[in-house]
Design a protein around this motif. Structure first.
Motif, mmCIF file in Angstrom:
data_model
loop_
_atom_site.group_PDB
_atom_site.id
_atom_site.type_symbol
_atom_site.label_atom_id
_atom_site.label_comp_id
_atom_site.label_asym_id
_atom_site.label_seq_id
_atom_site.Cartn_x
_atom_site.Cartn_y
_atom_site.Cartn_z
ATOM 1 N N SER A 120 -17.726 -23.774 -7.416
ATOM 2 C CA SER A 120 -16.629 -24.743 -7.797
ATOM 3 C C SER A 120 -15.840 -25.139 -6.651
ATOM 4 N N SER A 121 -15.367 -26.106 -6.715
ATOM 5 C CA SER A 121 -14.495 -26.594 -5.490
ATOM 6 C C SER A 121 -13.096 -26.120 -5.600
ATOM 7 N N SER A 122 -13.016 -25.394 -6.891
ATOM 8 C CA SER A 122 -11.766 -25.003 -6.840
ATOM 9 C C SER A 122 -11.452 -23.706 -6.082
ATOM 10 N N ILE A 123 -12.675 -23.068 -5.839
ATOM 11 C CA ILE A 123 -12.431 -21.716 -4.943
ATOM 12 C C ILE A 123 -12.927 -21.963 -3.681
ATOM 13 N N ALA A 124 -14.282 -22.761 -3.206
ATOM 14 C CA ALA A 124 -14.575 -22.970 -2.039
ATOM 15 C C ALA A 124 -13.911 -23.988 -1.093
ATOM 16 N N ALA A 125 -13.406 -25.117 -1.755
ATOM 17 C CA ALA A 125 -12.481 -25.770 -0.900
ATOM 18 C C ALA A 125 -11.480 -25.177 -0.439
ATOM 19 N N LEU A 126 -10.628 -24.496 -1.132
ATOM 20 C CA LEU A 126 -9.464 -23.549 -0.502
ATOM 21 C C LEU A 126 -9.945 -22.825 0.391
ATOM 22 N N ALA A 127 -11.137 -22.117 0.116
ATOM 23 C CA ALA A 127 -11.691 -21.190 1.283
ATOM 24 C C ALA A 127 -11.750 -21.636 2.658
ATOM 25 N N ASP A 128 -12.534 -23.010 2.611
ATOM 26 C CA ASP A 128 -12.675 -23.618 3.720
ATOM 27 C C ASP A 128 -11.398 -24.247 4.515
ATOM 28 N N GLY A 189 11.213 -25.277 -13.291
ATOM 29 C CA GLY A 189 11.787 -24.117 -12.950
ATOM 30 C C GLY A 189 11.298 -23.590 -11.609
ATOM 31 N N ARG A 190 10.261 -24.316 -11.169
ATOM 32 C CA ARG A 190 9.719 -23.723 -9.607
ATOM 33 C C ARG A 190 10.515 -24.068 -8.617
ATOM 34 N N ALA A 191 10.727 -23.303 -7.556
ATOM 35 C CA ALA A 191 11.568 -23.532 -6.539
ATOM 36 C C ALA A 191 11.057 -24.766 -5.777
ATOM 37 N N ALA A 192 12.048 -25.897 -5.291
ATOM 38 C CA ALA A 192 11.302 -26.822 -4.477
ATOM 39 C C ALA A 192 10.647 -26.379 -3.184
ATOM 40 N N ASP A 193 11.067 -25.262 -2.486
ATOM 41 C CA ASP A 193 10.180 -24.723 -1.262
ATOM 42 C C ASP A 193 9.128 -24.171 -1.676
ATOM 43 N N THR A 194 8.672 -24.309 -2.766
ATOM 44 C CA THR A 194 7.232 -23.497 -2.864
ATOM 45 C C THR A 194 6.240 -24.098 -2.153
ATOM 46 N N LYS A 195 5.280 -23.499 -1.698
ATOM 47 C CA LYS A 195 4.364 -23.831 -0.549
ATOM 48 C C LYS A 195 3.158 -24.560 -1.644
ATOM 49 N N VAL A 196 2.737 -25.717 -0.935
ATOM 50 C CA VAL A 196 1.523 -26.718 -1.521
ATOM 51 C C VAL A 196 0.886 -27.233 -0.446
ATOM 52 N N ALA A 197 -0.426 -27.115 -0.697
ATOM 53 C CA ALA A 197 -1.585 -27.925 0.328
ATOM 54 C C ALA A 197 -2.392 -28.990 -0.665
ATOM 55 N N VAL A 198 -2.776 -29.983 -0.068
ATOM 56 C CA VAL A 198 -3.659 -30.935 -0.708
ATOM 57 C C VAL A 198 -4.813 -30.951 0.400
ATOM 58 N N VAL A 199 -6.165 -30.682 -0.146
ATOM 59 C CA VAL A 199 -7.270 -30.592 0.530
ATOM 60 C C VAL A 199 -8.200 -31.665 0.065
ATOM 61 N N SER A 200 -8.672 -32.672 0.940
ATOM 62 C CA SER A 200 -9.507 -33.767 0.671
ATOM 63 C C SER A 200 -10.854 -33.583 1.177
ATOM 64 N N ASN A 201 -11.651 -33.861 0.450
ATOM 65 C CA ASN A 201 -13.250 -33.629 0.950
ATOM 66 C C ASN A 201 -13.673 -32.349 1.350
ATOM 67 N N ASN A 205 -17.685 -31.813 6.636
ATOM 68 C CA ASN A 205 -17.289 -32.054 8.067
ATOM 69 C C ASN A 205 -16.165 -33.166 7.966
ATOM 70 N N HIS A 206 -15.756 -33.907 7.000
ATOM 71 C CA HIS A 206 -14.710 -34.822 7.027
ATOM 72 C C HIS A 206 -13.482 -34.265 6.098
ATOM 73 N N GLN A 207 -13.514 -32.920 6.180
ATOM 74 C CA GLN A 207 -12.410 -32.324 5.244
ATOM 75 C C GLN A 207 -10.918 -32.497 5.852
ATOM 76 N N ARG A 208 -9.986 -32.802 5.227
ATOM 77 C CA ARG A 208 -8.546 -32.790 5.735
ATOM 78 C C ARG A 208 -7.653 -32.065 4.862
ATOM 79 N N LYS A 209 -6.406 -31.906 5.350
ATOM 80 C CA LYS A 209 -5.588 -31.274 4.590
ATOM 81 C C LYS A 209 -4.192 -31.415 4.982
ATOM 82 N N VAL A 210 -3.262 -31.413 4.047
ATOM 83 C CA VAL A 210 -1.650 -31.278 4.473
ATOM 84 C C VAL A 210 -1.109 -30.163 3.786
#
Length: 501
Positions: A120-128, A189-201, A205-210
């Motif tokens: 599942s990408s829900s685990i693998a995409a985060l790992a990469d 109720g979550r803090a505004a400074d809670t860490k977030v990432a968005v991982v594309s593809n 090898n054209h993976q990008r993240k912010v």
């Protein structure tokens, strides 16, 4: 006895070809028909037999090739037509993939169904992306949530149920709703400074993240221009991304190369002839992080040849190979066409063009006697001239079309017996305007043979052009490509070295 064929729902994984399971690969090779999604790596389809029917049923955001009901019906109809149908689905069939609906539909109609789980990408995409979904002291668990909704409608997520800061949140299919998700969590109720990432593809090898926080992630995603498929991850584990992003630190990550290739074959006594689907250089580049744009310019095929020279041999005569294709084709002829064994070559010495060819020769139990330091036909010829005595025969097992450098350098003073044992059957290439533009935008074009260069003559190449050796360079320059970087060592290692500098 069931009169229908069977259907396997196979998880294609998150995008990386190597993350397809072994059972998935086996079933793709056996399939009579493959019904596949948009998010499947298209190279997986190359595993199928040439007579396998391929049907695309991909879904983009609110744009469906077929509705789910129509896909269900299609699977049923194909199961009546074929013995074995594969439904290839991105990720895992049962993780927001509607695989359960398809399986139930088929079961109700007495179609045998098998499920082949996928990564599942829900685990693998985060790992990469350098983000472990759990980590001691940071996350004790995780939740996977679909953010998909009907067109122009909100996500319908109860954010009050997502308040545990020790649980990693993973939102699939949520790129269009990233702002809504961030605001929903803050309002709940979550803090505004809670860490977030968005991982594309992810995992490709054209993976990008912010990486950002709930307060700024929407603007960061818009500035970066991320595209679907994307995964949103919320939680403390995002803070590890900078330290654990090994995937993105590979030497060619972010680079894209154009590589025309010839499809080759393998031969082993125990398995016979099999096709080699992937070019070795292509695989090495991808392992090092590059995207590789390819066109198949031809296919190498062994041809039956006259091995009468074996009967005329005197001790010390040479068999010469200037490619691995020659090695495999020779032994295919020897073992399969003539029914002989290794004793037939006991009187010969062997000379090969380089270490790669020598390694293939060793697969057949023979160690090369001569290997030049510089892996070119000309250097091999010079080495033979220093070692061959008068009257010794040189039997060259080669392709139908060959670079002239070996024969030219050897000259007419030696008893050269040229035996054609394989040929390159050229494909009729049709390169779309879209692909031409993709090629032009690559960081470089790589040519490993003159025939590949000839096959794509006339298209606009990237500014940087790389050649494996002198013969290939000569063809390119003859086609008007004046700026060519040539490998010092005419090998894949040589190509990799010039790409790195």
């Amino acid at each position: 006895m069931n009169k229908y064929g069977r259907v396997a729902l196979i998880g294609a994984g998150p995008g990386d070809l190597d993350l397809l399971t072994l059972k998935g690969k086996e079933y793709l090779r056996k399939a009579d028909c493959i019904v596949y999604d948009r998010l499947c790596n298209k190279k997986m389809l190359e595993l199928a037999s040439s007579d396998c029917e391929m049907i695309f049923v991909g879904k983009a955001n609110h744009h469906h090739t077929l509705t789910q009901d129509k896909i269900n019906e299609l699977l049923y109809e194909k199961a009546k037509e074929y013995d074995f149908v594969v439904r290839l689905k991105g990720g895992d069939p049962y993780v927001f993939g509607r695989g359960g609906e398809e399986a139930l539909y088929l079961k109700e109609r007495d179609i045998p169904v098998e499920i082949v789980p996928g990564v599942s990408s829900s685990i693998a995409a985060l790992a990469d992306a350098g983000i472990p979904i759990t980590h001691r002291g940071l996350a004790k668990g995780f939740q996977v949530i679909t953010a998909h909704s009907r067109k122009d409608e909100p996500t319908n997520i109860d954010f009050t149920q997502l308040m545990d800061e020790d649980v990693t949140l993973v939102f699939l299919m949520g790129l269009a709703h990233v702002g809504e998700i961030a605001r929903g969590l803050i309002n709940a109720g979550r803090a505004a400074d809670t860490k977030v990432a968005v991982v594309s593809n992810g995992t490709t090898n054209h993976q990008r993240k912010v990486v950002g926080t709930l307060s700024n992630i929407e603007s960061l995603v818009n500035e970066a221009g991320l595209e679907s498929p994307s995964i949103i991850v919320v939680g403390k584990v995002v803070g590890l991304a900078a330290d654990l992003d090994f995937f993105e630190k590979r030497p060619f990550f972010g680079k894209r190369f154009f590589l025309p290739k010839i499809q080759s074959f393998n031969y082993k006594l125990e398995t016979g002839i099999t096709e080699i689907l992937y070019n070795e250089l292509e695989e090495r580049l991808e392992k090092d992080g590059a995207e590789v744009v390819t066109v198949v310019t031809g296919k190498i095929k062994p041809v039956e040849c006259d091995l009468g020279f074996l009967e005329l041999a005197t001790t010390g005569d040479y068999i010469v190979f200037t490619s691995g294709n020659g090695v495999r084709s020779f032994f295919w002829n020897l073992f399969e066409k003539q029914g002989r064994d290794i004793r037939a070559v006991s009187n010969f010495r062997f000379a090969v063009v380089g270490e790669k060819t020598a390694a293939i020769l060793r697969e057949f139990g023979i160690v090369a006697d001569l290997i030049p330091e510089k892996q070119t036909g000309a250097e091999l010829a010079e080495l033979l001239k220093k070692n061959v005595s008068e009257g010794v025969a040189i039997n060259w097992l080669c392709g139908k079309v060959q670079s002239p450098e070996f024969e030219k350098t050897l000259g007419s003073d030696y008893a050269l017996n040229k035996i054609v044992c394989y040929e390159n059957v050229q494909n009729e290439l049709t390169i779309s305007d879209e692909l031409k533009e993709e090629i032009r935008k690559c960081d470089g074009a790589i040519f490993t043979s003159g025939s590949n260069a000839k096959a794509v003559a006339g298209i606009t190449l990237p500014d940087k052009v790389f050649s494996i050796g002198p013969s290939c360079t000569a063809v390119l320059k003859g086609q008007g490509v004046n700026e060519v970087t040539e490998a010092v060592d005419a090998s894949y290692d040589g190509i990799i070295n010039i790409l790195r500098y």
